[in-house]
Scaffold this motif. Structure first.
Motif, mmCIF file in Angstrom:
data_model
loop_
_atom_site.group_PDB
_atom_site.id
_atom_site.type_symbol
_atom_site.label_atom_id
_atom_site.label_comp_id
_atom_site.label_asym_id
_atom_site.label_seq_id
_atom_site.Cartn_x
_atom_site.Cartn_y
_atom_site.Cartn_z
ATOM 1 N N ALA A 96 0.935 -0.973 0.092
ATOM 2 C CA ALA A 96 0.055 0.252 0.053
ATOM 3 C C ALA A 96 0.973 1.239 -0.040
ATOM 4 O O ALA A 96 0.427 2.234 -0.710
ATOM 5 C CB ALA A 96 -0.845 -0.138 1.251
ATOM 6 N N VAL A 97 1.876 1.218 0.737
ATOM 7 C CA VAL A 97 2.856 2.370 0.990
ATOM 8 C C VAL A 97 3.493 2.681 -0.580
ATOM 9 O O VAL A 97 3.634 3.865 -0.988
ATOM 10 C CB VAL A 97 3.782 2.048 1.798
ATOM 11 N N ARG A 98 3.812 1.568 -1.176
ATOM 12 C CA ARG A 98 4.615 1.644 -2.708
ATOM 13 C C ARG A 98 3.518 2.169 -3.601
ATOM 14 O O ARG A 98 3.845 2.977 -4.413
ATOM 15 C CB ARG A 98 4.765 0.428 -3.093
ATOM 16 N N ALA A 99 2.383 1.810 -3.474
ATOM 17 C CA ALA A 99 1.165 2.346 -4.184
ATOM 18 C C ALA A 99 0.854 3.904 -3.891
ATOM 19 O O ALA A 99 -0.170 4.428 -4.518
ATOM 20 C CB ALA A 99 0.069 1.445 -4.389
ATOM 21 N N GLY A 100 1.103 4.342 -2.790
ATOM 22 C CA GLY A 100 0.807 5.564 -2.556
ATOM 23 C C GLY A 100 -0.399 5.689 -1.803
ATOM 24 O O GLY A 100 -0.965 6.899 -1.663
ATOM 25 N N GLN A 101 -1.002 4.495 -1.242
ATOM 26 C CA GLN A 101 -2.234 4.475 -0.635
ATOM 27 C C GLN A 101 -2.273 4.280 0.884
ATOM 28 O O GLN A 101 -3.032 3.944 1.731
ATOM 29 C CB GLN A 101 -2.903 3.333 -1.158
ATOM 30 N N ALA A 102 -0.863 4.087 1.417
ATOM 31 C CA ALA A 102 -0.795 4.452 3.149
ATOM 32 C C ALA A 102 0.479 5.107 3.578
ATOM 33 O O ALA A 102 1.155 5.661 2.666
ATOM 34 C CB ALA A 102 -0.653 2.720 3.395
ATOM 35 N N ASP A 103 0.338 5.299 4.603
ATOM 36 C CA ASP A 103 1.376 6.540 5.198
ATOM 37 C C ASP A 103 2.686 5.680 5.507
ATOM 38 O O ASP A 103 2.639 4.579 6.191
ATOM 39 C CB ASP A 103 0.768 7.031 6.457
ATOM 40 N N PRO A 104 3.888 6.133 5.123
ATOM 41 C CA PRO A 104 5.137 5.368 5.171
ATOM 42 C C PRO A 104 5.057 5.452 6.781
ATOM 43 O O PRO A 104 6.313 4.304 7.268
ATOM 44 C CB PRO A 104 6.088 6.141 4.475
ATOM 45 N N VAL A 105 5.038 6.345 7.546
ATOM 46 C CA VAL A 105 5.418 6.497 8.888
ATOM 47 C C VAL A 105 4.546 5.084 9.704
ATOM 48 O O VAL A 105 5.097 4.437 10.513
ATOM 49 C CB VAL A 105 4.661 7.526 9.880
ATOM 50 N N HIS A 106 3.380 4.649 9.157
ATOM 51 C CA HIS A 106 2.786 3.455 9.691
ATOM 52 C C HIS A 106 3.647 2.422 9.526
ATOM 53 O O HIS A 106 3.687 1.301 10.149
ATOM 54 C CB HIS A 106 1.296 3.411 9.143
ATOM 55 N N LEU A 107 4.224 2.343 8.469
ATOM 56 C CA LEU A 107 4.992 0.983 7.814
ATOM 57 C C LEU A 107 6.296 1.085 8.816
ATOM 58 O O LEU A 107 6.717 -0.160 9.289
ATOM 59 C CB LEU A 107 5.357 1.058 6.543
ATOM 60 N N ALA A 108 7.141 2.125 9.046
ATOM 61 C CA ALA A 108 7.997 2.372 9.984
ATOM 62 C C ALA A 108 7.611 1.868 11.445
ATOM 63 O O ALA A 108 8.562 1.029 11.805
ATOM 64 C CB ALA A 108 8.581 3.718 10.096
ATOM 65 N N TYR A 109 6.680 2.265 11.956
ATOM 66 C CA TYR A 109 6.181 1.891 13.097
ATOM 67 C C TYR A 109 5.928 0.487 13.271
ATOM 68 O O TYR A 109 6.475 -0.334 14.157
ATOM 69 C CB TYR A 109 5.144 2.622 13.638
ATOM 70 N N LEU A 110 5.172 -0.407 12.370
ATOM 71 C CA LEU A 110 4.869 -1.564 12.186
ATOM 72 C C LEU A 110 6.037 -2.489 12.289
ATOM 73 O O LEU A 110 6.377 -3.533 13.075
ATOM 74 C CB LEU A 110 3.902 -1.889 11.218
ATOM 75 N N SER A 111 7.082 -2.060 11.120
ATOM 76 C CA SER A 111 8.303 -2.750 10.828
ATOM 77 C C SER A 111 9.044 -3.017 12.336
ATOM 78 O O SER A 111 9.593 -3.879 12.477
ATOM 79 C CB SER A 111 8.891 -2.008 9.901
ATOM 80 N N ASP A 112 9.329 -1.817 12.911
ATOM 81 C CA ASP A 112 10.048 -1.545 14.048
ATOM 82 C C ASP A 112 9.371 -2.531 15.489
ATOM 83 O O ASP A 112 10.283 -3.270 15.844
ATOM 84 C CB ASP A 112 10.305 -0.099 14.657
ATOM 85 N N ARG A 113 8.088 -2.481 15.227
ATOM 86 C CA ARG A 113 7.447 -3.196 16.303
ATOM 87 C C ARG A 113 7.780 -4.758 16.293
ATOM 88 O O ARG A 113 8.114 -5.355 17.072
ATOM 89 C CB ARG A 113 5.975 -3.016 16.441
ATOM 90 N N ILE A 114 7.502 -5.190 15.036
ATOM 91 C CA ILE A 114 7.992 -6.418 14.656
ATOM 92 C C ILE A 114 9.175 -7.017 15.061
ATOM 93 O O ILE A 114 9.448 -7.977 15.475
ATOM 94 C CB ILE A 114 7.491 -6.958 13.425
ATOM 95 N N ALA A 115 10.142 -5.965 14.827
ATOM 96 C CA ALA A 115 11.603 -6.209 14.742
ATOM 97 C C ALA A 115 12.000 -6.300 16.295
ATOM 98 O O ALA A 115 12.654 -7.592 16.784
ATOM 99 C CB ALA A 115 12.600 -5.226 14.127
#
Length: 199
Positions: A96-115
């Motif tokens: 969704a971020v690659r398609a410009g349909q979601a906030d990259p900040v959300h991806l940063a938070y989710l990726s960090d949380r999983i890590a």
């Protein structure tokens, strides 16, 4: 379901989550491990969100609106006892971020949380916990300078600024560090293994 009804549902689920957090905070129960009532609510919310994703795909801004898309992300962030669900959502969020349909900040938070739950380093410094001195601090980072560069690239403040903000918020909410750090770490690792974050 139409866009408006989906958005209303997501916002209602988010509000229930925030209401319970506030209730636990007021009762001084927020730093006593993962509250069972909160875990049950997080699981229920995630189950409802998973059914929605099965129907419409990831709740992008285009599909549900900006506010509801942010609400969906919060529900995902809080589904911490469901590693497979969180990982699945990360993959969908990346698309969704690659398609410009979601906030990259959300991806940063989710990726960090999983890590962090997987015992790995975080790339954006979004995840904090109480340190040995009883202060909220960023959890393990890969490279401090690169973390700030990545944060800047997606519009986040510096790690130093964020640390100060979170410490002020914790003080304002009268949050206190847990009593015995070793017992807490032991319980945390047992929990991570039980739910499937680590082997």
């Amino acid at each position: 379901m139409n866009k408006n009804s989906i958005a209303k549902k997501l916002l209602a689920l988010k509000q229930a989550d925030l209401d319970l957090r506030n209730q636990l905070l007021q009762g001084g129960q927020l730093s006593e491990g993962y509250n069972k009532e909160m875990e049950a609510l997080h699981r229920s919310n995630a189950q409802q969100l998973a059914q929605l994703i099965d129907t419409i795909g990831y709740p992008t801004v285009e599909r549900v609106g900006e506010e509801a898309s942010a609400a969906a992300w919060l529900l995902i962030q809080h589904a911490i006892s469901l590693p497979d669900f969180m990982r699945r959502c990360r993959t969908l969020l990346e698309e969704a971020v690659r398609a410009g349909q979601a906030d990259p900040v959300h991806l940063a938070y989710l990726s960090d949380r999983i890590a962090v739950f997987e015992g790995k380093v975080q790339r954006y410094g979004t995840q904090f916990d109480w340190d040995a001195e009883g202060r909220l601090s960023p959890q393990l980072l890969d490279d401090r300078a690169m973390v700030d560069a990545r944060r800047k690239a997606i519009g986040l403040n510096t790690l130093e600024e964020q640390t100060e903000l979170l410490r002020q918020r914790a003080d304002g909410e009268k949050q206190v560090p847990p009593g015995d750090a070793r017992d807490r770490k032991r319980a945390y690792d047992i929990w991570r293994k039980a739910v499937g974050w680590i082997d």
